[in-house]
Design an enzyme around this catalytic site. Structure first.
Site, PDB file in Angstrom:
ATOM      1  N   HIS A  51       1.169  -0.409 -16.898  1.00  0.00           N
ATOM      2  CA  HIS A  51       2.224   0.576 -17.163  1.00  0.00           C
ATOM      3  C   HIS A  51       3.276   0.043 -18.142  1.00  0.00           C
ATOM      4  CE1 HIS A  51       0.466   2.556 -13.709  1.00  0.00           C
ATOM      5  NE2 HIS A  51       0.664   1.482 -12.986  1.00  0.00           N
ATOM      6  N   SER A  74      -0.947   1.080 -21.857  1.00  0.00           N
ATOM      7  CA  SER A  74      -0.571   1.427 -20.493  1.00  0.00           C
ATOM      8  C   SER A  74      -1.848   1.676 -19.693  1.00  0.00           C
ATOM      9  CB  SER A  74       0.305   2.668 -20.483  1.00  0.00           C
ATOM     10  OG  SER A  74       0.875   2.815 -19.195  1.00  0.00           O
ATOM     11  N   SER A  79       2.642   6.914 -17.519  1.00  0.00           N
ATOM     12  CA  SER A  79       3.597   5.920 -17.009  1.00  0.00           C
ATOM     13  C   SER A  79       4.427   5.209 -18.076  1.00  0.00           C
ATOM     14  CB  SER A  79       2.844   4.870 -16.171  1.00  0.00           C
ATOM     15  OG  SER A  79       1.933   4.166 -16.988  1.00  0.00           O
ATOM     16  N   ASP A 137      -4.293  -3.838 -14.761  1.00  0.00           N
ATOM     17  CA  ASP A 137      -3.705  -3.153 -13.598  1.00  0.00           C
ATOM     18  C   ASP A 137      -4.602  -1.959 -13.279  1.00  0.00           C
ATOM     19  OD1 ASP A 137      -2.273  -1.672 -11.757  1.00  0.00           O
ATOM     20  OD2 ASP A 137      -0.362  -1.842 -12.801  1.00  0.00           O
ATOM     21  N   GLU A 199      -3.551  -6.841 -11.221  1.00  0.00           N
ATOM     22  CA  GLU A 199      -2.279  -6.508 -10.584  1.00  0.00           C
ATOM     23  C   GLU A 199      -2.390  -5.777  -9.243  1.00  0.00           C
ATOM     24  OE1 GLU A 199       0.789  -7.160 -11.617  1.00  0.00           O
ATOM     25  OE2 GLU A 199       2.084  -5.649 -10.728  1.00  0.00           O
ATOM     26  N   ASN A 224      -2.628  -9.217  -6.838  1.00  0.00           N
ATOM     27  CA  ASN A 224      -2.146  -8.293  -5.806  1.00  0.00           C
ATOM     28  C   ASN A 224      -1.955  -8.992  -4.463  1.00  0.00           C
ATOM     29  OD1 ASN A 224      -1.669  -5.428  -4.829  1.00  0.00           O
ATOM     30  ND2 ASN A 224      -3.302  -6.077  -3.449  1.00  0.00           N
ATOM     31  N   LYS A 229       3.529 -10.432  -4.051  1.00  0.00           N
ATOM     32  CA  LYS A 229       3.217  -9.194  -4.773  1.00  0.00           C
ATOM     33  C   LYS A 229       3.040  -8.061  -3.750  1.00  0.00           C
ATOM     34  CE  LYS A 229       1.232  -5.926  -7.224  1.00  0.00           C
ATOM     35  NZ  LYS A 229       0.761  -4.663  -6.629  1.00  0.00           N
ATOM     36  N   ASP A 233       6.130  -5.646  -3.842  1.00  0.00           N
ATOM     37  CA  ASP A 233       5.973  -4.549  -4.807  1.00  0.00           C
ATOM     38  C   ASP A 233       5.398  -3.313  -4.109  1.00  0.00           C
ATOM     39  OD1 ASP A 233       4.180  -2.971  -6.497  1.00  0.00           O
ATOM     40  OD2 ASP A 233       4.281  -4.476  -8.058  1.00  0.00           O
ATOM     41  N   ASN A 234       4.244  -3.491  -3.452  1.00  0.00           N
ATOM     42  CA  ASN A 234       3.579  -2.334  -2.858  1.00  0.00           C
ATOM     43  C   ASN A 234       4.476  -1.689  -1.799  1.00  0.00           C
ATOM     44  OD1 ASN A 234       1.766  -4.001  -4.208  1.00  0.00           O
ATOM     45  ND2 ASN A 234       0.019  -3.356  -2.988  1.00  0.00           N
ATOM     46  N   CYS A 238       7.552   0.700  -3.578  1.00  0.00           N
ATOM     47  CA  CYS A 238       7.276   2.120  -3.306  1.00  0.00           C
ATOM     48  C   CYS A 238       8.375   2.726  -2.447  1.00  0.00           C
ATOM     49  CB  CYS A 238       5.907   2.282  -2.646  1.00  0.00           C
ATOM     50  SG  CYS A 238       4.553   1.954  -3.802  1.00  0.00           S
ATOM     51  N   HIS A 344      -3.501   4.393  -6.901  1.00  0.00           N
ATOM     52  CA  HIS A 344      -3.696   4.086  -8.329  1.00  0.00           C
ATOM     53  C   HIS A 344      -4.375   5.199  -9.119  1.00  0.00           C
ATOM     54  CE1 HIS A 344      -3.612   1.379 -11.715  1.00  0.00           C
ATOM     55  NE2 HIS A 344      -4.802   1.864 -12.031  1.00  0.00           N
ATOM     56  N   HIS A 397       8.685   1.021 -10.187  1.00  0.00           N
ATOM     57  CA  HIS A 397       9.497   0.138  -9.354  1.00  0.00           C
ATOM     58  C   HIS A 397      10.651  -0.478 -10.152  1.00  0.00           C
ATOM     59  CE1 HIS A 397       6.276   0.699  -6.697  1.00  0.00           C
ATOM     60  NE2 HIS A 397       5.736  -0.498  -6.664  1.00  0.00           N
ATOM     61  N   SER A 405       6.293  -9.635  -8.809  1.00  0.00           N
ATOM     62  CA  SER A 405       4.901  -9.359  -9.196  1.00  0.00           C
ATOM     63  C   SER A 405       4.560 -10.052 -10.507  1.00  0.00           C
ATOM     64  CB  SER A 405       4.695  -7.860  -9.390  1.00  0.00           C
ATOM     65  OG  SER A 405       5.129  -7.165  -8.269  1.00  0.00           O
ATOM     66  N   GLN A 409       1.981 -12.859 -12.141  1.00  0.00           N
ATOM     67  CA  GLN A 409       1.088 -12.614 -13.282  1.00  0.00           C
ATOM     68  C   GLN A 409       1.172 -13.759 -14.291  1.00  0.00           C
ATOM     69  OE1 GLN A 409      -1.294 -10.754 -14.140  1.00  0.00           O
ATOM     70  NE2 GLN A 409      -1.147  -8.763 -13.155  1.00  0.00           N
TER      71      GLN A 409
HETATM   72  P1  NAI Z   1      -3.938  -0.901   1.501  1.00  0.00           P
HETATM   73  O1  NAI Z   1      -5.387  -1.173   1.566  1.00  0.00           O
HETATM   74  O2  NAI Z   1      -2.956  -1.878   2.038  1.00  0.00           O
HETATM   75  O3  NAI Z   1      -3.598   0.510   2.216  1.00  0.00           O
HETATM   76  C1  NAI Z   1      -4.353   1.662   2.083  1.00  0.00           C
HETATM   77  C2  NAI Z   1      -4.464   2.296   3.486  1.00  0.00           C
HETATM   78  O4  NAI Z   1      -5.078   3.575   3.391  1.00  0.00           O
HETATM   79  C3  NAI Z   1      -5.332   1.437   4.433  1.00  0.00           C
HETATM   80  O5  NAI Z   1      -4.606   1.106   5.598  1.00  0.00           O
HETATM   81  C4  NAI Z   1      -6.519   2.358   4.746  1.00  0.00           C
HETATM   82  O6  NAI Z   1      -6.995   2.178   6.074  1.00  0.00           O
HETATM   83  C5  NAI Z   1      -5.928   3.738   4.525  1.00  0.00           C
HETATM   84  N1  NAI Z   1      -6.904   4.783   4.243  1.00  0.00           N
HETATM   85  C6  NAI Z   1      -8.052   4.690   3.524  1.00  0.00           C
HETATM   86  N2  NAI Z   1      -8.667   5.886   3.481  1.00  0.00           N
HETATM   87  C7  NAI Z   1      -7.887   6.758   4.162  1.00  0.00           C
HETATM   88  C8  NAI Z   1      -7.983   8.142   4.452  1.00  0.00           C
HETATM   89  N3  NAI Z   1      -9.022   8.867   4.053  1.00  0.00           N
HETATM   90  N4  NAI Z   1      -6.990   8.711   5.180  1.00  0.00           N
HETATM   91  C9  NAI Z   1      -5.931   7.998   5.615  1.00  0.00           C
HETATM   92  N5  NAI Z   1      -5.789   6.664   5.369  1.00  0.00           N
HETATM   93  C10 NAI Z   1      -6.758   6.059   4.646  1.00  0.00           C
HETATM   94  O7  NAI Z   1      -3.619  -0.609  -0.032  1.00  0.00           O
HETATM   95  P2  NAI Z   1      -2.158  -0.570  -0.715  1.00  0.00           P
HETATM   96  O8  NAI Z   1      -1.836  -1.910  -1.242  1.00  0.00           O
HETATM   97  O9  NAI Z   1      -1.245   0.116   0.214  1.00  0.00           O
HETATM   98  O10 NAI Z   1      -2.463   0.328  -2.000  1.00  0.00           O
HETATM   99  C11 NAI Z   1      -2.794   1.717  -1.898  1.00  0.00           C
HETATM  100  C12 NAI Z   1      -2.990   2.287  -3.300  1.00  0.00           C
HETATM  101  O11 NAI Z   1      -1.750   2.254  -4.002  1.00  0.00           O
HETATM  102  C13 NAI Z   1      -3.959   1.508  -4.176  1.00  0.00           C
HETATM  103  O12 NAI Z   1      -4.647   2.409  -5.003  1.00  0.00           O
HETATM  104  C14 NAI Z   1      -3.051   0.620  -5.013  1.00  0.00           C
HETATM  105  O13 NAI Z   1      -3.683   0.188  -6.182  1.00  0.00           O
HETATM  106  C15 NAI Z   1      -1.913   1.562  -5.248  1.00  0.00           C
HETATM  107  N6  NAI Z   1      -0.613   0.972  -5.588  1.00  0.00           N
HETATM  108  C16 NAI Z   1       0.260   1.810  -6.221  1.00  0.00           C
HETATM  109  C17 NAI Z   1       1.512   1.367  -6.562  1.00  0.00           C
HETATM  110  C18 NAI Z   1       2.435   2.272  -7.278  1.00  0.00           C
HETATM  111  O14 NAI Z   1       3.464   1.816  -7.769  1.00  0.00           O
HETATM  112  N7  NAI Z   1       2.170   3.560  -7.360  1.00  0.00           N
HETATM  113  C19 NAI Z   1       1.972  -0.004  -6.241  1.00  0.00           C
HETATM  114  C20 NAI Z   1       0.998  -0.782  -5.522  1.00  0.00           C
HETATM  115  C21 NAI Z   1      -0.249  -0.289  -5.208  1.00  0.00           C
END
Ligand code: NAI
Length: 476
Positions: A51, A74, A79, A137, A199, A224, A229, A233-234, A238, A344, A397, A405, A409
């Site tokens: 991003h 990006s 983003s 990322d 990332e 990650n 991180k 960050d997550n 968020c 993501h 963020h 984070s 990197q």
């Molecule tokens: P995580 O693996 O810690 O959490 C995801 C959760 O979703 C897990 O607990 C899993 O059991 C649950 N899950 C899976 N399928 C499901 C369903 N059908 N219904 C309900 N729950 C379900 O992953 P994390 O780190 O929380 O990341 C989640 C997403 O967010 C990823 O795609 C990651 O890349 C993205 N992300 C986005 C950020 C942003 O700024 N927008 C920042 C960091 C990560």
């Protein structure tokens, strides 16, 4: 210098924001101070796909200060902060008429075709040089390169017409064009790459899959899963940027509303906390009994989406999974309910299914905010077309959390670039002492007084006085 950004005249505004961000990014500033003279990244040619925000600008300029040559795109069509992109191109010593910074290929609101063209631009360097490092990322730069290698091995690229997937179509178009120009391009570039630092959760998942199936072309560091991180960050990132996105998009009062968060991982935990902080009644959905139990013990109702979809005012997906909300479920949402994704990729919400539903209409309210009118007369407000709303509707963020984070990197880039021989093809995490170091670099700014172990206490716990303090399996 070649580059593609929205408007170079935004560079001055971008530079002001970058200087504010630098103050809030003590980890990156410490990297500049520590390594600026020795330049451990001299000779590194980094293709970056992340991003293109103000915080990323500070990361890019840190990599440059450490000696690297960089090209950047990006990793999401919505983003980019155009002023940050412009400032990075103009650079610290350049002007709008004579840019002297880093080639950036990114603007807010790219089409999918433009997105994959930009991805190609960071991997194909001018002057006959190839990149030797990737900073990714979500894994799209890594994906482009790996698919290129796969098709070069097969001797052909499938036609874009072979798929209905709009994203894959554009990726195949770029690869087909590239194959016509040079049938060994991606194999040659992959051979030059010393490693990738990834990332996010979703990109890391793709790397482990590739490693398991034996197709990973070079070593990877999973940034990650550094504690500093994903547990920061997550979660805290968020917690800040989810409601920032909802507020900027809709300005709807969150207090008293029913909000559903799908997924209670690191991202979901931060999202649920932020909505509760605003006074929403938060409901969590989960498929993992451990995370479901955590949500329940944190005081949230845990329910199936089908049980609550009709009463929710706000629904946000945070799973990294696909098909979490179907078009049929969207069809049952409350009038004027808000629907968004912070995971993501945009496959968490079935946007294609929604668009294909007979009788639905879409009205654009403003950039990245659409009102979808359903056959039953209900409107659903969809943010950023189902792409990550904290970066599409807001600016992602804040700097302080991204400093954690991005310090990881930088350390990961130095590690893979300078100690390549120590990393055979595989997926690695940074050692614990570096994780602790990243946290340490951020304590002073918050006025934290850290207690020091006595030698006897350290001995009693079986750790060194200077750390690391926890075993690798400690969960925080
Ligand atoms: P995580 O693996 O810690 O959490 C995801 C959760 O979703 C897990 O607990 C899993 O059991 C649950 N899950 C899976 N399928 C499901 C369903 N059908 N219904 C309900 N729950 C379900 O992953 P994390 O780190 O929380 O990341 C989640 C997403 O967010 C990823 O795609 C990651 O890349 C993205 N992300 C986005 C950020 C942003 O700024 N927008 C920042 C960091 C990560």
């Amino acid at each position: 210098m070649d580059f593609s950004v929205a408007d170079l005249s935004l560079a001055g505004a971008g530079r002001e924001q970058i200087s504010l961000a630098e103050h809030e990014m003590p980890g990156l500033m410490a990297m500049r101070e520590r390594y600026g003279a020795t330049k451990p990244l001299a000779g590194a040619r980094i293709a970056g796909s992340l991003h293109m925000t103000v915080q990323t600008a500070v990361l890019i300029e840190t990599l440059v200060d450490l000696g690297a040559d960089v090209r950047w795109a990006s990793c999401n069509i919505f983003s980019t902060q155009d002023e940050a992109a412009a400032a990075v191109v103009v650079g610290r010593g350049g002007t709008v008429d004579a840019p002297a910074g880093v080639p950036v290929f990114a603007w807010k609101g790219e089409t999918l075709a433009e997105y994959w063209d930009c991805a190609e631009q960071i991997l194909v360097w001018p002057g006959g040089e190839d990149p030797n490092m990737i900073l990714d990322d979500g894994g799209d730069a890594t994906l482009l390169l790996h698919l290129g290698v796969e098709y070069e091995k097969a001797g052909a690229v499938p036609s874009p017409d072979s798929t209905d997937n709009a994203e894959l179509k554009e990726l195949l178009r770029v690869l087909g064009r590239s194959f016509e120009a040079d049938q060994q391009r991606w194999t040659r570039i992959a051979g030059a790459i010393k490693g990738v630092t990834e990332e996010t959760t979703t990109g890391v998942l793709r790397l482990y899959e590739r490693f398991r199936e034996g197709s990973l072309q070079f070593p990877a560091i999973n940034v990650n899963d550094a504690v500093t991180k994903s547990k920061f960050d997550n979660k805290y990132g968020c917690r800040h940027s989810l409601i920032d996105g909802i507020n900027r998009a809709t300005d709807v009062l969150i207090g008293g509303k029913v909000a559903v968060i799908c997924g209670y991982g690191d991202v979901g935990k931060g999202c649920a906390d932020s909505l509760r902080g605003q006074g929403a009644r938060v409901i969590v959905t989960e498929i993992d009994p451990i995370c479901a139990l955590q949500a329940a013990m944190d005081g949230y109702q845990v329910a199936r989406l089908d049980s609550v979809i009709e009463s929710a005012d706000i629904i946000v997906t945070a799973t990294g999974n696909k098909d979490v909300i179907t078009a049929e479920q969207i069809g049952r949402m409350k009038h004027q309910a808000i629907l968004g994704n912070i995971g993501h990729f945009d496959n968490e919400i079935d946007m294609a299914g929604l668009a294909a539903t007979p009788g639905v209409t879409r009205t654009n309210v403003k950039p990245q905010v659409d009102r979808w009118t359903l056959p039953n007369g209900h409107d659903v407000i969809v943010l950023s077309e189902g792409r990550l709303l904290n970066l599409g509707n807001a600016t992602g963020h804040p700097s302080f959390v991204m400093s954690n984070s991005f310090t990881n990197q930088v350390l990961a880039q130095i590690e893979l670039f300078t100690r390549t021989a120590d990393y055979p093809v595989g997926v690695y995490t940074l050692p614990k002492h570096l994780d602790e170091e990243v946290a340490r670099l951020h304590l002073d700014a918050l006025g934290v007084e850290l207690t020091e172990l006595t030698a006897a206490q350290a001995d009693y716990l079986g750790v060194a006085v200077e750390g690391p303090y926890k075993s690798d399996h400690y969960r925080y």
